[in-house]
Design a protein around this motif. Structure first.
Motif, PDB file in Angstrom:
ATOM      1  N   TYR A  51       0.829  -1.199   0.000  1.00  0.00           N
ATOM      2  CA  TYR A  51       0.000   0.000   0.000  1.00  0.00           C
ATOM      3  C   TYR A  51       0.867   1.254   0.000  1.00  0.00           C
ATOM      4  O   TYR A  51       2.083   1.193   0.236  1.00  0.00           O
ATOM      5  N   GLY A  52       0.229   2.380  -0.296  1.00  0.00           N
ATOM      6  CA  GLY A  52       0.886   3.674  -0.211  1.00  0.00           C
ATOM      7  C   GLY A  52       0.312   4.461   0.956  1.00  0.00           C
ATOM      8  O   GLY A  52      -0.876   4.366   1.255  1.00  0.00           O
ATOM      9  N   ARG A  53       1.152   5.230   1.624  1.00  0.00           N
ATOM     10  CA  ARG A  53       0.710   6.067   2.740  1.00  0.00           C
ATOM     11  C   ARG A  53       0.952   7.531   2.365  1.00  0.00           C
ATOM     12  O   ARG A  53       2.084   7.935   2.118  1.00  0.00           O
ATOM     13  N   PHE A  54      -0.132   8.313   2.323  1.00  0.00           N
ATOM     14  CA  PHE A  54      -0.073   9.715   1.944  1.00  0.00           C
ATOM     15  C   PHE A  54      -0.371  10.604   3.141  1.00  0.00           C
ATOM     16  O   PHE A  54      -1.164  10.238   4.007  1.00  0.00           O
ATOM     17  N   GLU A  55       0.262  11.753   3.172  1.00  0.00           N
ATOM     18  CA  GLU A  55      -0.112  12.809   4.107  1.00  0.00           C
ATOM     19  C   GLU A  55      -0.678  13.972   3.312  1.00  0.00           C
ATOM     20  O   GLU A  55      -0.043  14.454   2.365  1.00  0.00           O
ATOM     21  N   VAL A  56      -1.893  14.398   3.689  1.00  0.00           N
ATOM     22  CA  VAL A  56      -2.535  15.533   3.006  1.00  0.00           C
ATOM     23  C   VAL A  56      -2.959  16.548   4.051  1.00  0.00           C
ATOM     24  O   VAL A  56      -3.332  16.192   5.177  1.00  0.00           O
ATOM     25  N   GLN A 157      -3.926  19.663   0.237  1.00  0.00           N
ATOM     26  CA  GLN A 157      -2.562  19.843  -0.225  1.00  0.00           C
ATOM     27  C   GLN A 157      -1.844  18.528   0.047  1.00  0.00           C
ATOM     28  O   GLN A 157      -1.715  18.114   1.204  1.00  0.00           O
ATOM     29  N   ILE A 158      -1.409  17.852  -0.990  1.00  0.00           N
ATOM     30  CA  ILE A 158      -0.755  16.553  -0.822  1.00  0.00           C
ATOM     31  C   ILE A 158       0.707  16.787  -0.488  1.00  0.00           C
ATOM     32  O   ILE A 158       1.446  17.422  -1.245  1.00  0.00           O
ATOM     33  N   GLN A 159       1.124  16.271   0.655  1.00  0.00           N
ATOM     34  CA  GLN A 159       2.457  16.554   1.169  1.00  0.00           C
ATOM     35  C   GLN A 159       3.488  15.504   0.779  1.00  0.00           C
ATOM     36  O   GLN A 159       4.546  15.823   0.267  1.00  0.00           O
ATOM     37  N   SER A 160       3.235  14.234   1.065  1.00  0.00           N
ATOM     38  CA  SER A 160       4.255  13.208   0.843  1.00  0.00           C
ATOM     39  C   SER A 160       3.601  11.850   0.708  1.00  0.00           C
ATOM     40  O   SER A 160       2.424  11.656   1.050  1.00  0.00           O
ATOM     41  N   VAL A 161       4.385  10.894   0.209  1.00  0.00           N
ATOM     42  CA  VAL A 161       3.906   9.517   0.075  1.00  0.00           C
ATOM     43  C   VAL A 161       5.070   8.564   0.356  1.00  0.00           C
ATOM     44  O   VAL A 161       6.221   8.843   0.003  1.00  0.00           O
ATOM     45  N   ASP A 218       8.147  13.831  -2.010  1.00  0.00           N
ATOM     46  CA  ASP A 218       7.486  15.065  -1.578  1.00  0.00           C
ATOM     47  C   ASP A 218       6.694  15.604  -2.756  1.00  0.00           C
ATOM     48  O   ASP A 218       7.198  15.697  -3.876  1.00  0.00           O
ATOM     49  N   MET A 219       5.468  15.985  -2.490  1.00  0.00           N
ATOM     50  CA  MET A 219       4.580  16.436  -3.556  1.00  0.00           C
ATOM     51  C   MET A 219       4.434  17.947  -3.535  1.00  0.00           C
ATOM     52  O   MET A 219       4.404  18.554  -2.460  1.00  0.00           O
ATOM     53  N   PRO A 220       4.330  18.593  -4.716  1.00  0.00           N
ATOM     54  CA  PRO A 220       4.047  20.033  -4.733  1.00  0.00           C
ATOM     55  C   PRO A 220       2.676  20.310  -4.154  1.00  0.00           C
ATOM     56  O   PRO A 220       1.726  19.563  -4.382  1.00  0.00           O
ATOM     57  N   PHE A 225      -2.622  16.697 -10.273  1.00  0.00           N
ATOM     58  CA  PHE A 225      -2.488  15.469 -11.040  1.00  0.00           C
ATOM     59  C   PHE A 225      -1.284  14.712 -10.494  1.00  0.00           C
ATOM     60  O   PHE A 225      -0.173  15.234 -10.470  1.00  0.00           O
ATOM     61  N   ILE A 226      -1.493  13.500 -10.030  1.00  0.00           N
ATOM     62  CA  ILE A 226      -0.443  12.716  -9.390  1.00  0.00           C
ATOM     63  C   ILE A 226       0.078  11.679 -10.375  1.00  0.00           C
ATOM     64  O   ILE A 226      -0.705  10.948 -10.975  1.00  0.00           O
ATOM     65  N   GLN A 227       1.377  11.638 -10.554  1.00  0.00           N
ATOM     66  CA  GLN A 227       1.979  10.635 -11.423  1.00  0.00           C
ATOM     67  C   GLN A 227       3.226  10.086 -10.742  1.00  0.00           C
ATOM     68  O   GLN A 227       4.311  10.632 -10.850  1.00  0.00           O
ATOM     69  N   LEU A 228       3.045   9.001  -9.993  1.00  0.00           N
ATOM     70  CA  LEU A 228       4.139   8.346  -9.291  1.00  0.00           C
ATOM     71  C   LEU A 228       4.319   6.945  -9.837  1.00  0.00           C
ATOM     72  O   LEU A 228       3.354   6.302 -10.266  1.00  0.00           O
TER      73      LEU A 228
END
Length: 249
Positions: A51-56, A157-161, A218-220, A225-228
């Motif tokens: 899984y992925g863990r995101f902080e928003v 605001q998406i911070q990190s994954v 780290d996400m802007p 639009f997320i592309q990882l």
């Protein structure tokens, strides 16, 4: 009588010094005078992420503290409702935290020399309320699409994954097993080259064991639009320190 006492004293002092010397030369976990070999083994284990863990962040800025709290309550409530609508896509809220910040003016001297920049103006909305959500996204295949849809709501605001595995303990145990195998292989190489024999293990000291941070990003803040590219594997590393008693062949 005095000569006999003096001779006895010298004999005791010599015996004690010899015992200390032997202990200093051969002292170790296997006992005085024993030859030992100590090796540090390192090992790793890899498996695909589960899984992925995101902080928003949900951020609200207002002119007063009361206005910031009131507006943020509505905004955070809307954010929770939006996140729960993504539960069928494998999104879950693991935890959240809240904080309030105030931008305060910086004290500057009343006069400025020519060429100096004037002090920055205080923001019109100095009070900021922030709620940070930690999200677990279980569908790796649809991760980009799901997180892009969350970003498109305009609430976050998406911070990190980071990418994780469900059973980290099992993965770390496999890494420790690999570290012990590495230590044994090293010990065999040393003893074969020196024409020695490994007898028994006297000490095993566990070293560090941890997952790598492969896949962290780290996400802007303005991302819509997320592309990882999720990593194919998440790696785990471990180390161990092993001491054997050794003897000539």
């Amino acid at each position: 009588m005095r000569l006999s006492s003096l001779a006895a004293w010298f004999l005791a002092a010599f015996t004690l010094s010899s015992a200390h010397a032997q202990e200093a030369v051969g002292g170790n976990a296997a006992g005085p005078g024993t030859s030992v070999l100590t090796v540090r083994g390192a090992g790793s284990f890899e498996q695909p992420p589960d899984y992925g863990r995101f902080e928003v962040n949900v951020v609200t800025r207002e002119k007063t503290l009361e206005a910031a709290v009131a507006a943020h309550e509505k905004r955070a409530s809307a954010a929770i409702t939006a996140l729960r609508s993504f539960e069928p896509a494998g999104v879950g809220i693991e935890k959240s935290r809240f904080r309030l910040d105030e931008e305060r003016p910086v004290a500057y001297p009343s006069s400025y020399y020519p060429g100096h920049q004037p002090p920055p103006k205080l923001s019109a909305t100095p009070f900021t309320a922030t709620t940070t959500f930690t999200l677990k996204v279980t569908s790796i295949a649809d991760l980009n699409k799901t997180m892009s849809r969350i970003a498109e709501t305009g609430l976050f605001q998406i911070q990190s994954v980071t990418f994780k595995v469900e059973n980290e303990r099992a993965a770390l145990l496999e890494a420790r097993r690999a570290a012990m195998t590495d230590a044994r292989q090293q010990a065999r190489v040393y003893t074969e080259a020196a024409d020695l024999t490994l007898l028994e293990i006297t000490t095993i000291t566990d070293g560090e064991a941890s997952p790598s941070e492969v896949g962290q990003a780290d996400m802007p803040r303005s991302a819509r639009f997320i592309q990882l590219v999720p990593p194919a594997k998440v790696s785990f590393g471990a180390s161990v320190r092993v001491t054997w008693r050794i003897a000539p062949r």
